[in-house]
Design a protein around this motif. Structure first.
Motif, PDB file in Angstrom:
ATOM      1  N   UNK A 165       0.808  -1.227   0.000  1.00 34.72           N
ATOM      2  CA  UNK A 165       0.000   0.000   0.000  1.00 34.72           C
ATOM      3  C   UNK A 165       0.842   1.278   0.000  1.00 34.72           C
ATOM      4  N   UNK A 166       2.161   1.144   0.033  1.00 33.25           N
ATOM      5  CA  UNK A 166       3.020   2.311   0.210  1.00 33.25           C
ATOM      6  C   UNK A 166       2.888   3.330  -0.916  1.00 33.25           C
ATOM      7  N   UNK A 167       2.578   2.885  -2.123  1.00 33.19           N
ATOM      8  CA  UNK A 167       2.466   3.815  -3.243  1.00 33.19           C
ATOM      9  C   UNK A 167       1.048   3.923  -3.780  1.00 33.19           C
ATOM     10  N   UNK A 168       0.052   3.515  -2.989  1.00 31.10           N
ATOM     11  CA  UNK A 168      -1.344   3.514  -3.433  1.00 31.10           C
ATOM     12  C   UNK A 168      -2.092   4.721  -2.867  1.00 31.10           C
ATOM     13  N   UNK A 169      -2.890   5.337  -3.722  1.00 32.47           N
ATOM     14  CA  UNK A 169      -3.702   6.494  -3.337  1.00 32.47           C
ATOM     15  C   UNK A 169      -5.147   6.253  -3.751  1.00 32.47           C
ATOM     16  N   UNK A 170      -6.069   6.807  -2.974  1.00 32.99           N
ATOM     17  CA  UNK A 170      -7.485   6.785  -3.327  1.00 32.99           C
ATOM     18  C   UNK A 170      -7.805   8.065  -4.085  1.00 32.99           C
ATOM     19  N   UNK A 171      -8.216   7.931  -5.336  1.00 31.52           N
ATOM     20  CA  UNK A 171      -8.531   9.104  -6.151  1.00 31.52           C
ATOM     21  C   UNK A 171      -9.797   9.776  -5.641  1.00 31.52           C
ATOM     22  N   UNK A 172      -9.767  11.101  -5.580  1.00 34.44           N
ATOM     23  CA  UNK A 172     -10.923  11.899  -5.201  1.00 34.44           C
ATOM     24  C   UNK A 172     -11.191  12.913  -6.309  1.00 34.44           C
ATOM     25  N   UNK A 173     -12.047  13.855  -6.019  1.00 35.21           N
ATOM     26  CA  UNK A 173     -12.264  14.999  -6.898  1.00 35.21           C
ATOM     27  C   UNK A 173     -12.340  16.235  -6.009  1.00 35.21           C
TER      28      UNK A 173
END
Length: 241
Positions: A165-173
């Protein structure tokens, strides 16, 4: 020597979905949270920045019968209600961008595309995105670093792998790009993408990630409504136990 015009900022809020995963009757964007339609809270965050945007546009389906009744006073000056929504998010955004251009927006102008169901966005988060992206060559999006362990499931609902998970992001707006670039990206990607950044990535570009808050979540499931209402009420009454 002709000086190129300063790029303007536009806001485009796709609001043509049915919200079937949320349950209930009618489109979720008009369901009430803290006494008002969800999308009214979304609009508030951008209306709290008067003069910042050349256009604040809400894109609904052609047969939408709720917007006028649920949003008295919209559209006001500098706002547009665009009845060009399509069957998918990508189609709705693409049609909305075309409508903005027909109304005078330039291809070099910036557009901030924001989910109607992210009703907890704050003006400060919007300003942070603009500050980070307005001089960037590509543009970018609000996002939140992934805090949970991410699993891959089989068709039978069993874990087949665990991802770092170190390079994972949850996309938002919002997601902020030049109108011309985004139109080109959506033309090429079609309905295959679920957000604007994905279409831009398909061009071989790398959008900028701008850290935001976990509170900027998308109201998607039935239980999300109570959580969103609790946050809105806490903001309205700070310090209340």
């Amino acid at each position: 020597m002709t000086v190129p015009p300063v790029p303007r900022l536009h806001v485009l809020i796709p609001c043509a979905g049915s919200g079937s995963r949320a349950g209930g009757d009618g489109p979720k964007q008009y369901r009430r949270i803290a006494g008002r339609p969800m999308v009214a809270h979304t609009l508030d965050a951008f209306r709290a920045l008067p003069g910042r945007f050349a256009t604040l546009a809400l894109v609904v389906s052609a047969d939408d019968s709720e917007a006028a009744a649920q949003l008295p006073g919209f559209p006001a000056a500098g706002e547009q209600l665009l009845r060009v929504g399509g069957p998918t998010r990508a189609a709705t955004v693409h049609a909305g961008l075309q409508a903005l251009c027909q109304a005078g927006a330039g291809l070099q102008d910036w557009v901030l595309v924001h989910d109607a169901a992210r009703c907890l966005i704050t003006p400060a988060q919007v300003e942070a995105l603009i500050a980070a992206c307005e001089r960037d060559a590509v543009g970018g999006l609000l996002a939140h670093p992934l805090a949970d362990t991410l699993k891959i499931a089989s068709a039978e609902g069993r874990v087949t792998d665990t991802l770092a998970r170190t390079d994972k992001w949850l996309a938002q707006t919002p997601q902020m790009f030049r109108i011309g670039l985004l139109l080109d990206a959506l033309d090429r990607s079609g309905d295959a993408v679920t957000d604007e950044a994905g279409a831009v990535e398909a061009l071989g570009l790398e959008p900028l990630l701008v850290a935001a808050s976990a509170q900027n979540f998308k109201v998607t499931y039935a239980e999300d409504f109570a959580l969103a209402e609790a946050v809105l009420l806490a903001r309205r009454n700070p310090g209340t136990p």
